[in-house]
Write an enzyme that holds these catalytic residues in place. Structure first.
Site, PDB file in Angstrom:
ATOM      1  N   ARG A 120       0.801  -1.228   0.000  1.00 66.70           N
ATOM      2  CA  ARG A 120       0.000   0.000   0.000  1.00 66.70           C
ATOM      3  C   ARG A 120       0.830   1.271   0.000  1.00 66.70           C
ATOM      4  O   ARG A 120       0.332   2.313  -0.378  1.00 66.70           O
ATOM      5  CB  ARG A 120      -0.945  -0.004   1.197  1.00 66.70           C
ATOM      6  CG  ARG A 120      -1.915  -1.139   1.114  1.00 66.70           C
ATOM      7  CD  ARG A 120      -3.089  -1.020   2.054  1.00 66.70           C
ATOM      8  NE  ARG A 120      -3.774  -2.304   2.038  1.00 66.70           N
ATOM      9  CZ  ARG A 120      -3.573  -3.269   2.918  1.00 66.70           C
ATOM     10  NH1 ARG A 120      -2.744  -3.077   3.913  1.00 66.70           N
ATOM     11  NH2 ARG A 120      -4.196  -4.420   2.817  1.00 66.70           N
ATOM     12  N   VAL A 121       2.065   1.195   0.440  1.00 68.12           N
ATOM     13  CA  VAL A 121       2.831   2.449   0.482  1.00 68.12           C
ATOM     14  C   VAL A 121       4.135   2.403  -0.304  1.00 68.12           C
ATOM     15  O   VAL A 121       4.699   3.437  -0.633  1.00 68.12           O
ATOM     16  CB  VAL A 121       3.155   2.875   1.942  1.00 68.12           C
ATOM     17  CG1 VAL A 121       1.904   3.249   2.680  1.00 68.12           C
ATOM     18  CG2 VAL A 121       3.910   1.798   2.665  1.00 68.12           C
TER      19      VAL A 121
END
Ligand code: ATP
Ligand code: MG
Length: 736
Positions: free
Chosen positions: A601-602
């Site tokens: 997600r990052v």
């Protein structure tokens, strides 16, 4: 009347003793006599060694009588050290831990023997007895009621005060203690009950116990403190031991007891590495306690009238009634550069054969996670060197990425490859083995060593044979070690292999502590446990040095079930997961990353811009291919477009295969994926992919070094670079 009875009793006793105990008593006397003779001989021998030293001391105008005994004691020590030295070659780091442990124990027991002897001489006895008034005068101003005592007084009428000494005390002292404590309790409306006890094992001096707090000015306590110093001496050398002994002997010669204040408790019950205690009124959660036998434990449960604690070591010598004392600190581990390249257990003790671990600093194993303001966004990449991961689920420094999959799907392999890939990248790696086989740990160590990765790696291992308590604290200790580096501005990669076993260890502890169990019999706070562990991974802001901890927890699933309790917990805590599919693994697709279920997600924010652009459509293409391929198993006529999709998909999956210990720099990965996804490799058959890859890397590093460098450092993937890359790859494909 009474006198008569006493005399009659005495006569009866004497007759019984004479009739039945004669032989026994004689044999006891004989053996004692022999021992005394033997000791006299020994003393004579040591005197000979001591004589030269003794003379030296005489010149220095030492008090002859007092110096004599300690010098003999010292000579015995010197001899002991000489023996140990002879025994082990030289005293240095290579000596095995156990040997040093034994040496310490032996040294200490000799020390104790000598001190006991010293204080059995009348002269010293008298000297120390004269000090009693001083000791009690030093203790009394220090005494106070703790919050624990106040709580006790609420439920009970009296607070117990015990005065202990090795010999009968002067009445004036007892009276003084009684007055002062009664006055202290009067103030808060309580009463005292004073007990005066004699205990020869205290050797000399006296101690006062009020409630759970002990004010200790005895020789026995001084000896205990000495043994603690001996334990904390990182390396046992002639110098350090000699120094400590000298210090102590000097103290003994002009003995001025220091008052040690600590809190005491008692074991109620003990079983399966868990014990319940009472006393220790002001204890804190996570605090370390020490049992009389020297084993330590950590408090994990505090109830109104009992305290639950896990025992770190062997609990065979702990029984109901064993005294426990507060050590006065939260469980901590040694940290620092000395740990690099070492294998340590959850308490930071070295368990490899490299001997003692010198350290200057310790850190508490539980520490609060950095706050929002302390953090910076994830913006630096952490390359694993694994194509399927760096292209599809890129990881950034400070990120928490879960590696999840069934057993034997290559989870550990990914972790080890990632560590190896950090070589020369100024990242410290910590591998935490929880509940793993010991052979696996040593295998990993050897592999890391042979790839030159051990120098920047620390292995924290609590294998399957360790107690649940140690397995439970292992990841926390390892994180404390990592935090030390992070807060000094370094980047750290930490791998928890694996948290499923950690959860099982914690479940065991919780059930033993009689905590109510929740879903799948795990305790309700297991989510909190893992989130407070993983929250400690962070990328710190520039103000705090910009260091980072990247966490790769590993979770083992059962039959691919990622919706079980522990997997869902950890999935929701982390910033993404790499899902390893056993089906793919068995088909030979290794690493078996399931593209559809894996996500980061990052990490995208930290990916190399070229790689980011190139791999953007990769995920959909691969997903499409897998879907089609599964469908095609039913076999039917297919049109050309589908055929092409299948062929290129097949090539792509082939390109993502990678052997263990064979990491690839991210820019080369980008070039390969670009070549395959833009159709330059379409002509080659999938079986030749490996060869194609190897030659492509060679071509780009040797012949197109400049262009490769451009890809490596490019800020963005513009048309110019794209054309240049296409051209070079076209040239290569032609030749291949
Ligand atoms: P466990 O559940 O026992 O911890 P695991 O999921 O950690 O297993 P590994 O021990 O890493 O799996 O790997 C299992 C086996 O697969 C090992 O024999 C390993 O050598 C092999 N393996 C893993 N990755 C690869 C790879 N990329 N290429 C070839 N073999 C691999
Ligand atoms: Mg494994």
């Amino acid at each position: 009347m009474e006198i008569q009875y006493v005399i009659i009793n005495f006569i009866i006793l004497a007759i019984i003793l004479f009739l039945f105990g004669r032989k026994k008593i004689r044999s006891i006397f004989n053996s004692r006599f022999e021992r005394i003779n033997r000791e006299l001989d020994e003393a004579e021998a040591t005197e000979k060694i001591a004589m030269p030293v003794f003379e030296e001391y005489q010149h220095e105008e030492y008090d002859e009588n007092s110096a004599e005994e300690t010098i003999i004691a010292r000579a015995v020590f010197d001899e002991k050290i000489a023996q140990i030295e002879e025994f082990s070659g030289h005293i240095h780091r290579e000596i095995h831990r156990e040997m040093i442990e034994d040496a310490r124990k032996e040294l200490f027991s000799i020390m104790r023997e000598n001190v006991v002897k010293l204080f059995s001489y009348e002269k010293y006895q008298k000297e120390i007895r004269d000090l009693d008034t001083n000791i009690i005068d030093a203790i009394l101003p220090q005494i106070k009621l703790t919050p624990g005592d106040m709580a006790y007084l609420k439920h009970h009428d009296v607070l117990y005060v015990t005065l202990m000494s090795a010999y009968p005390l002067d009445k004036a002292i007892v009276k003084k203690v009684d007055e002062v404590t009664t006055a202290m309790l009067d103030e808060v409306g309580g009463k005292t009950s004073l007990w005066v006890l004699e205990d020869p094992s205290l050797i000399g001096g006296l101690k006062l116990r009020i409630g759970d707090t002990v004010y200790d000015g005895t020789v026995a306590e001084e000896l205990y403190q000495f043994s603690q110093n001996l334990n904390h001496e990182p390396i046992l050398t002639t110098d350090t031991v000699g120094h400590l002994i000298q210090e102590f002997s000097e103290k003994a010669e002009s003995y001025r007891p220091h008052i040690h204040v600590f809190q005491l408790g008692r074991v109620i019950t003990v079983s399966d590495g868990i014990c319940w205690m009472d006393g220790l009124a002001d204890i804190m959660y996570g605090e370390v306690v020490e049992f009389e036998c020297g084993e330590r434990g950590m408090v994990l449960d505090i109830q109104q009238n009992r305290i639950g604690c896990v025992i770190f070591g062997d609990f065979a010598h702990i029984e109901s009634g064993t005294p426990v004392r507060r050590v006065g600190r939260i469980a901590s581990v040694p940290v620092g550069n000395a740990l690099l390249g070492r294998v340590v257990d959850a308490l930071g003790n070295p368990i490899d054969a490299e001997g003692y671990l010198p350290y200057d600093e310790v850190r508490p194993i539980e520490f609060k996670a950095p706050s929002i303001l302390d953090r910076a966004p994830v913006n630096k990449p952490l390359h694993t060197g694994i194509k399927a991961i760096d292209a599809l689920v890129p990881i950034g420094k400070g990120q928490r990425e879960l590696i999840i999959g069934d057993r034997q799907t290559g989870k550990t392999a990914i972790a080890v490859d990632t560590i190896i890939n950090q070589k020369g990248k100024d990242t410290i790696c910590i591998y935490v083995a929880i509940g793993q086989k010991e052979t696996l740990v040593s295998e990993i160590k050897e592999k890391l060593k042979s790839h030159g990765a051990l120098d920047y790696t620390i292995i924290v291992a609590e294998p399957a044979s360790s107690s649940a308590a140690l397995q439970y604290i292992a990841p926390f200790s390892a994180t404390a070690i990592a935090e030390h580096f992070m807060y000094s501005g370094k980047d750290v990669l930490i791998i928890y292999d694996d948290l499923s076993k950690h959860a099982v260890a914690y479940r065991e502890l919780s059930l033993l502590l009689h905590r109510p169990s929740g879903r799948e019999a795990y305790p309700g706070d297991i989510f909190y446990l893992h989130s407070r562990l993983l929250e400690r991974a962070a990328h710190l802001s520039e103000d705090l040095g910009g260091g980072s901890i990247t966490a790769l927890p590993i979770i083992e699933t059962l039959a691919g079930d990622i919706s079980a309790y522990i997997p869902t917990n950890v999935i929701s805590i982390t910033d993404g997961q790499i899902f390893l599919d056993s089906e793919l693994f068995n088909e030979g697709q290794r690493p078996a990353v399931n593209v559809g279920l894996s996500v980061s997600r990052v990490g995208g924010a930290a990916q190399n811009p070229v790689m980011k652009k190139i791999s953007s459509s990769l995920r959909t293409r691969l997903a499409q291919y897998r879907e089609l391929a599964e469908f095609m198993q039913f076999g039917s006529d297919i049109d050309d477009a589908t055929k092409a999709t299948l062929a290129s998909g097949r090539l792509l999956t082939e390109a993502l295969k990678q052997n263990r210990y064979n990491t690839v720099p991210d820019y080369l990965q980008a070039i390969l994926i670009f070549a395959v996804s833009t159709g330059y490799a379409d002509k080659i058959i999938p079986e030749n992919m490996e060869d194609f890859e190897k030659k492509l890397y060679k071509y780009f590093t040797e012949e197109k070094a400049e262009l490769t460098d451009k890809v490596k450092t490019a800020e963005k993937f513009d048309n110019e670079l794209k054309n240049e890359l296409s051209e070079a790859i076209g040239e290569f494909a032609e030749r291949f």
